[in-house]
Design an enzyme around this catalytic site. Sequence first.
Site, mmCIF file in Angstrom:
data_model
loop_
_atom_site.group_PDB
_atom_site.id
_atom_site.type_symbol
_atom_site.label_atom_id
_atom_site.label_comp_id
_atom_site.label_asym_id
_atom_site.label_seq_id
_atom_site.Cartn_x
_atom_site.Cartn_y
_atom_site.Cartn_z
ATOM 1 C CD GLU A 72 -3.142 -0.565 0.145
ATOM 2 O OE1 GLU A 72 -3.088 0.582 -0.353
ATOM 3 O OE2 GLU A 72 -4.023 -1.390 -0.154
ATOM 4 C CB SER A 331 -27.928 -32.341 50.266
ATOM 5 O OG SER A 331 -29.229 -32.775 50.598
#
Length: 780
Positions: A72, A331
């Site tokens: 680029e 429990s």
Amino acid sequence: MAIAAAIVLLAAFALDRLFPLRLPAPDTGSTVVLARDGTPLRAFADSDGVWRYPVSAKQVSPLYLAALLHYEDRWFYRHPGVNPYALARGFVGGLLHGHIVSGGSTLTMQVARIIGPIPHTFRGKLVQILRALQLEAHLSKAQILDLYLNHAPFGGPIEGVEAASWAYLGKPASQLSRAEAALLAVLPQSPSRLRPDRHPDAARAARDKALKRMRDLGVWTAAQVRDAAIEPVTARSLRAPLSAALLAERLHQQQPQARRIVSTIDADLQRAAEDRVTAYLSRLPARTSAAVLVVDNAALEARVYVGTAEFADPVRLGHVDMVRAPRSPGSTLKPFLYGLALDDGLITSQSLLVDAPQDFGGYKPGNFDEAFSGPVSVAEALQRSLNVPAVDVLDRVGPARFMARLANGGIDLGLPDGARPNLSIILGGAATRLENLVGAYTALANGGIAGTPRYTLEQLVQPRRLLSPGAAWIIRDILASNPADVEGAPLEGAINRHGNVAWKTGTSYGYRDAWAIGVTDRWTIGVWIGRPDGTPSPGQYGAVTALPLLFQIVDMLPQRGGRPHAAQPASVRAVDICWPLGGAFDTTAPTQCRQRRMAWVLDGALPPTFAERDLGAWTAGLVTLRLNAKGQRLSGACHASHEHSLQLARWPALATPWLSVDDRASSALPPLAPGCAADSLDVASPIRIAGLSNGVTLRQAPNSDKPLRVTVQALGAQGAVQWLLNGRLQGSSEGDAKLALTLSPSGDYRVTALASDGAFATIALHVVGPPGLEPGTKGL
């Protein structure tokens, strides 16, 4: 010249003031929640629906940076934001073709277009140039590059190279290959046309062009480019990550301004756990959900957080986070109760408890299977999760004190409005959260110190003393030694494979919650299964529903790398004790030691067997009697010419129906001598069962499929009488009132009437079915 330069500078300054840069605010935009290794768990789009994962150039693969800059803008670090040669080339191309063919844009110019809308015209190009110069004047090259890395368009709602790498390739931008780096370098040129998930051929052509450029510029060798070009262009369907979704939502709500939140979750374990939960729940009812929490014991960091069976599923109420939803714990609190009783010196691991119908000030608990077992040890009561012994121990510890101790360890129990601490809390009569339970259970691996699970590294470690090291060690040993033949054990063979797991199950009232909590040296694992709306799920309970999933999670967890198994603390030692008294074997007379048991003893405490609450009943303990020459008992002021003493070890009265004939005989009182006044030892009045004879055989009526019903009564009973059929509670009567019993199917039965003062009577009978039916056998 100087005046002209000054005029240009003033004009530039004025333009900069009139048209200031509008840079993206660093604290706005999308948010990504990450696993501990940086893997995205869930992305939260910004107000525009854009997914963006914050990243810097240092966190991106050098291969990608090289491909980006050389393809680029290879003069990026040398130009002032504009490359005049590239612009000239683009200008000439535009004149020849009548439209822009090559824009000649630098990376800085592309950033200018990204952060603000600029039309693709010659006038727009001029604005883009000015904005690029403005960017270079205000920002460093590194800052400009970071803007591109985070805001470049990659198709659909994806912005930034990190989001694109995860969305298309399923990996971080730091781990890109050359082929992948080249692909992502060219994709922003035309995000829609080059999307690899939709147009793989066009994406490959553009990628290969970039690879050729890298070869021609000598950045990568021909061999490297040739190998990269072989890689196919494959991409996943564009979708945002959605793992540990409810935890990510929770962290995002806690830190709404944070753009990047790093959690403690292990991405691989999280995905594996979610897959297992999905597969496991496929065989359960449609509205069933589940939650799983796995915590590293050493760091108290959560590695797995599954808050729901399927996120956002409306049928399963997938938006409800069951890791932090208040539910009845069933429990699961029992280990902490027995641990506290150990610390208080009330029990050893083998202390004698009584599992029989009992009345605790109007509260009459039963067991999950509605059966009773009589005399049991603390270890057996915990392993089998028996309810009556647990309520008995809590009654002696104190519910308010127990709740305060749990709160100190991180479990804040929620009670119904207006309720005070009571005995029902040990059976699930309160509410807590899965994360609180898991945090408390880490105490069994950390010497009694519990802690709040951590979901980010910034979350402070909060260690809390819950049990002593010795009590924690004993409780873990009991839970890790749960034999396979007791209720609540895993499937046959599983206990041997998971011998290092200390586990406990729980089921709330009405089958609304099924729990399983497991502890290993390295991990504490919590599993909850049920319906988020609290609807009962009949037949679904901890041992059959949650426990198998717990062991599946244990199987997938790495066990190496954790703390070594805790050595037996110096405060714990093995001592042989005797039943029924509870004292040391070495100091108990042979005639008073009916059962010898090896017990874990904490701090040398050898407490006696609990005394019975009703002082009018027989009391467990050592009783000294005076006898005459005929072996008859002498009371009070009653004397004989040849007296001698006898020490008798008494069993708790309520345990008597379950004792062997020999144990009953050894504890039986000698008869009172004639003429002697009655003493308190004879307070239990004898009772007799009427309505049936011992040893009788009953036959169902021919051609009848109705169960056989009989009527019984306890003659001589005073007060409440509990009726048991083969150990299972069938009902109660008052005094000699009658009670109907149902006997079905055919087989052997034992009927027991148990009075509140310990008196009892038992008869055996046999039921034969109608002709043509094979009789079964009902175990005693």
